[in-house]
Structure formats: structure tokens, C-alpha cells
Scaffold this active site. Structure first.
Site, PDB file in Angstrom:
ATOM      1  N   GLY A 158     107.579  38.479  48.446  1.00 18.61           N
ATOM      2  CA  GLY A 158     107.217  38.502  49.872  1.00 18.61           C
ATOM      3  C   GLY A 158     106.924  37.104  50.381  1.00 18.61           C
ATOM      4  NE  ARG A 159     102.844  36.138  55.072  1.00 16.47           N
ATOM      5  CZ  ARG A 159     101.699  35.977  54.416  1.00 16.47           C
ATOM      6  NH1 ARG A 159     101.272  36.917  53.601  1.00 16.47           N
ATOM      7  NH2 ARG A 159     100.979  34.903  54.579  1.00 16.47           N
ATOM      8  CB  ILE A 160     102.404  34.648  48.678  1.00 18.68           C
ATOM      9  CG1 ILE A 160     101.401  34.923  49.814  1.00 18.68           C
ATOM     10  CG2 ILE A 160     101.832  33.644  47.674  1.00 18.68           C
ATOM     11  CD1 ILE A 160     100.115  35.593  49.398  1.00 18.68           C
ATOM     12  NE  ARG A 241      92.488  41.060  46.908  1.00 22.09           N
ATOM     13  CZ  ARG A 241      92.728  39.963  47.629  1.00 22.09           C
ATOM     14  NH1 ARG A 241      93.198  38.869  47.050  1.00 22.09           N
ATOM     15  NH2 ARG A 241      92.476  39.955  48.925  1.00 22.09           N
ATOM     16  CD  GLU A 270      87.799  38.465  42.384  1.00 20.21           C
ATOM     17  OE1 GLU A 270      88.775  38.141  41.691  1.00 20.21           O
ATOM     18  OE2 GLU A 270      87.667  38.120  43.568  1.00 20.21           O
ATOM     19  CG  HIS A 288      89.429  35.276  45.060  1.00 18.17           C
ATOM     20  ND1 HIS A 288      89.332  36.646  45.022  1.00 18.17           N
ATOM     21  CD2 HIS A 288      90.448  35.010  45.917  1.00 18.17           C
ATOM     22  CE1 HIS A 288      90.238  37.194  45.827  1.00 18.17           C
ATOM     23  NE2 HIS A 288      90.927  36.208  46.381  1.00 18.17           N
ATOM     24  CB  ILE A 289      89.162  28.564  45.366  1.00 20.30           C
ATOM     25  CG1 ILE A 289      89.838  28.079  44.067  1.00 20.30           C
ATOM     26  CG2 ILE A 289      87.668  28.777  45.147  1.00 20.30           C
ATOM     27  CD1 ILE A 289      89.493  26.658  43.673  1.00 20.30           C
TER      28      ILE A 289
HETATM   29  C1  GLV Z   1      92.584  36.203  49.576  1.00 20.36           C
HETATM   30  O1  GLV Z   1      92.495  36.620  48.443  1.00 20.36           O
HETATM   31  C2  GLV Z   1      93.239  36.915  50.622  1.00 20.36           C
HETATM   32  O2  GLV Z   1      93.634  38.076  50.417  1.00 20.36           O
HETATM   33  O3  GLV Z   1      93.391  36.343  51.724  1.00 20.36           O
HETATM   34  C1  GLV Z   2     101.857  39.011  48.817  1.00 15.71           C
HETATM   35  O1  GLV Z   2     100.758  39.173  49.339  1.00 15.71           O
HETATM   36  C2  GLV Z   2     102.991  38.412  49.515  1.00 15.71           C
HETATM   37  O2  GLV Z   2     102.916  38.309  50.740  1.00 15.71           O
HETATM   38  O3  GLV Z   2     103.930  38.004  48.825  1.00 15.71           O
END
Ligand code: GLV
Ligand code: GLV
Length: 323
Positions: A158-160, A241, A270, A288-289
């Protein structure tokens, strides 16, 4: 006039955007994670119309039942697994997330940083120097892994995942990916090759980076069996996650070198870590940063306010997650 409660201090931009609209905004005076009881308590002080929540807030029917005037929970995060969407539906509450492009960028940068740090053994070597163990150059010491021609598997395209591919391509990695749907842009722009099954990408990859949301179907997506499919020289990166990975199984796999190493920004329980994780030399961990830079967090703040304002002005918020 609308009353909005914000469960913790976030960058000011959301607050000023809402105030400009004439809304009254109350930010939790405690700069810490609130329990469900505390959130319910704050929400009982006023007829709130909307809430800006965080990924550390556990939002479900217990809260919806006690705060019936609240019609929208706008989550200040890309992920929204902290909110029970079935309960939200039952109570007719709208839920939005804040998938800021700059936060995707920040998470991608973090995932790549883990890969570079693991491949070049930066954290282990830094510790070695600090401990005063450096007595001279050695021909066979701290041998790392090169990137060129190695394969990165994106689990989630996906986006990330796309932004990770952007950087990975520049580092000379071949990119493969798996997802429920194919992403044409990922293939066209970064030459990513699609595989239908997780098993296929795990077997081929030198680096595996996770970019899926946490859902019932992705909980423990990476478990003992899946780890055993990975190469003994490979690295696992998790910036998604925690519960996507069975953390005990990962600890065992790292200990017995089923895989070479891991980089984790998120943890199954966590902020707690499973026993023994901190003793492993082949894991690097951050709290988680991944999206923590000012530009990303300000853009998230702006998006969260836009969702709230759109909702109360009768437009469909851009980031509804429970349509
Ligand atoms: C961070 O973990 C988010 O989901 O933005
Ligand atoms: C996951 O959160 C993505 O956007 O790839």
C-alpha cells in the site's frame, strides 16, 4: 458550536483549525496515556460532539455507551486497530484515521534505517565501541551484508510499502511483494514483482518488511512456521503493528538463528517486551517512533482536524474507515 475532546496534546495545528471554526476544544491536561475509565470520565464532563483519539486509546462500546453525544472519533494515526469498528457501527459512530503522506514517508525512512543498521551492524558495533572493546582493526570483524542485488519483500504493497520501495530501489534492492490486491504503480515505478502468497516472498527475501494493518487476518501473520520459511541470512523489519508478529516465536527464531536479525518499532504487548528479547544481540528496537518527525506529525494533526470539520459541516470526511 461543537465541543471536541482531544485525549492528549498533539501538534497545535488541529486545535487552532477547530477553534477557528468556533469549536470549543479541550485537551486532556495529563500528558500521558489515559485508561478507558479516565476517557469516560473526561467525556462525562460535557456534551462532547467529537473526540480526537490516539492509537494508545482503547475505544469500544464501553466508551460509546457512556458518551452518546460523541458522533465522531478521529484517530490521530494511520492505524485504527485501537478502535472497535463493529461497536462503532452498532452505536452509529463515525471513525476516521489520519494516513498522512508525510507519515508514510517517515515510516518508510524508519524501515530503511532498520535495514541499513542491521546490514551494517551499526547498533552492535556502537555498543562494542562504547564498551571499550575496540583494540584495533580486524579483517574478519563485524562482517555485514551488502544490499546490491539482494531482495526485499514487502508484505503489504500500500501507501507505506510504496515509499519503502522508492528508497529500496535506490539502494539497489530487487523488490517483491505480496498483498490481497496488486498495486500497478509499485510494479511500474519500482519494478516490484507480485506474488500471491506470503510463503513465496518469505522464501526468496533477504529483507522482509511488514506494511499491513492489524486485522484479525493479519494477527500473527508472521509466526513460527512462516519464520522457518525465511532464509537463515535474512532480516525481518516491523514498523506496522506488534501483533502482526508472534513475538515469542520471533525471539526463539532469533536465538536459534532461524533468521539473522530483526528490527522492531512495534511490539506485540507494547510497551512490554516478551522475556529475553532485550538479551538478543541480533535485534534492534525503537519505541514506536517510525512516524515521529515534526512535519509528519503536523500533517497528521491537520488531517485529523479536516476530518472533524468535514464531518460537522455535512461533508463526507476523507478518511472514514467504517463506511
Ligand atoms: C502509527 O503507528 C500510526 O498508525 O500512525
Ligand atoms: C499500510 O498501512 C500501508 O498503507 O501500506
Amino acid at each position: 458550536m461543537k465541543n471536541i475532546f482531544v485525549t492528549r496534546k498533539i501538534p497545535e495545528i488541529a486545535i487552532s483549525m477547530l477553534k477557528e471554526k468556533g469549536y470549543e476544544v479541550d485537551v486532556s491536561p495529563e500528558d500521558r496515556i489515559l485508561s478507558q475509565e479516565e476517557i469516560i470520565n473526561y467525556l462525562s464532563k460535557k456534551e462532547y460532539d467529537g473526540v480526537i483519539s490516539l492509537l494508545t486509546d482503547n475505544i469500544d462500546k464501553n466508551i460509546f455507551e457512556k458518551s452518546k453525544s460523541v458522533k465522531i472519533f478521529a484517530n490521530y494515526a494511520t492505524g485504527f486497530d485501537n478502535i472497535n469498528l463493529d461497536d462503532a457501527k452498532a452505536y452509529g459512530v463515525t471513525i476516521t484515521n489520519a494516513p498522512a503522506p508525510l507519515s508514510a514517508e517517515a515510516v518508510a525512512q524508519h524501515a530503511i534505517s532498520f535495514m541499513l543498521a542491521l546490514a551494517s551492524r551499526i547498533v552492535e558495533a556502537d555498543k562494542f565501541v562504547r564498551e571499550g572493546k575496540y583494540v584495533g582493526w580486524e579483517p574478519m570483524h563485524f562482517m555485514g551484508t551488502d544490499f546490491l542485488g539482494k531482495t526485499l519483500a514487502l508484505v503489504g504493497g500500500g501507501r507505506i510499502g510504496e515509499r519503502v520501495a522508492f528508497y529500496a530501489k535506490g539502494l539497489g534492492l530487487k523488490i517483491i511483494y505480496t498483498d490481497i490486491a496488486q498495486n500497478e504503480r509499485l510494479e511500474k515505478e519500482y519494478g516490484a514483482v507480485y506474488f500471491k502468497t506470503l510463503d513465496e516472498v518469505l522464501k526468496q527475501a533477504d529483507f522482509v518488511s511488514l506494511h499491513v494493518p492489524l486485522l484479525p487476518s493479519t494477527k500473527h501473520l508472521i509466526n513460527k512456521e512462516k519464520l522457518s520459511l525465511m532464509k537463515p541470512t535474512s532480516f525481518l523489519i516491523n514498523t506496522s503493528r506488534g501483533p502482526v508478529v508472534d513475538e515469542e516465536a520471533l525471539r526463539d527464531a532469533l536465538k536459534s538463528r532461524v533468521i539473522a536479525g530483526a528490527g522492531l518499532d512495534v511490539f506485540e504487548f507494547e510497551p512490554k517486551l516478551v522475556d529475553g528479547l532485550v538479551d538478543l544481540p541480533n535485534i534492534i528496537m525503537t519505541p514506536h517512533i517510525a512516524s515521529a518527525n515534526l512535519d509528519a506529525r503536523e500533517q497528521m494533526s491537520q488531517i485529523v482536524a479536516e476530518n472533524v470539520i468535514d464531518f460537522f459541516e455535512g461533508r463526507v470526511p476523507k478518511n472514514i474507515v467504517n463506511k
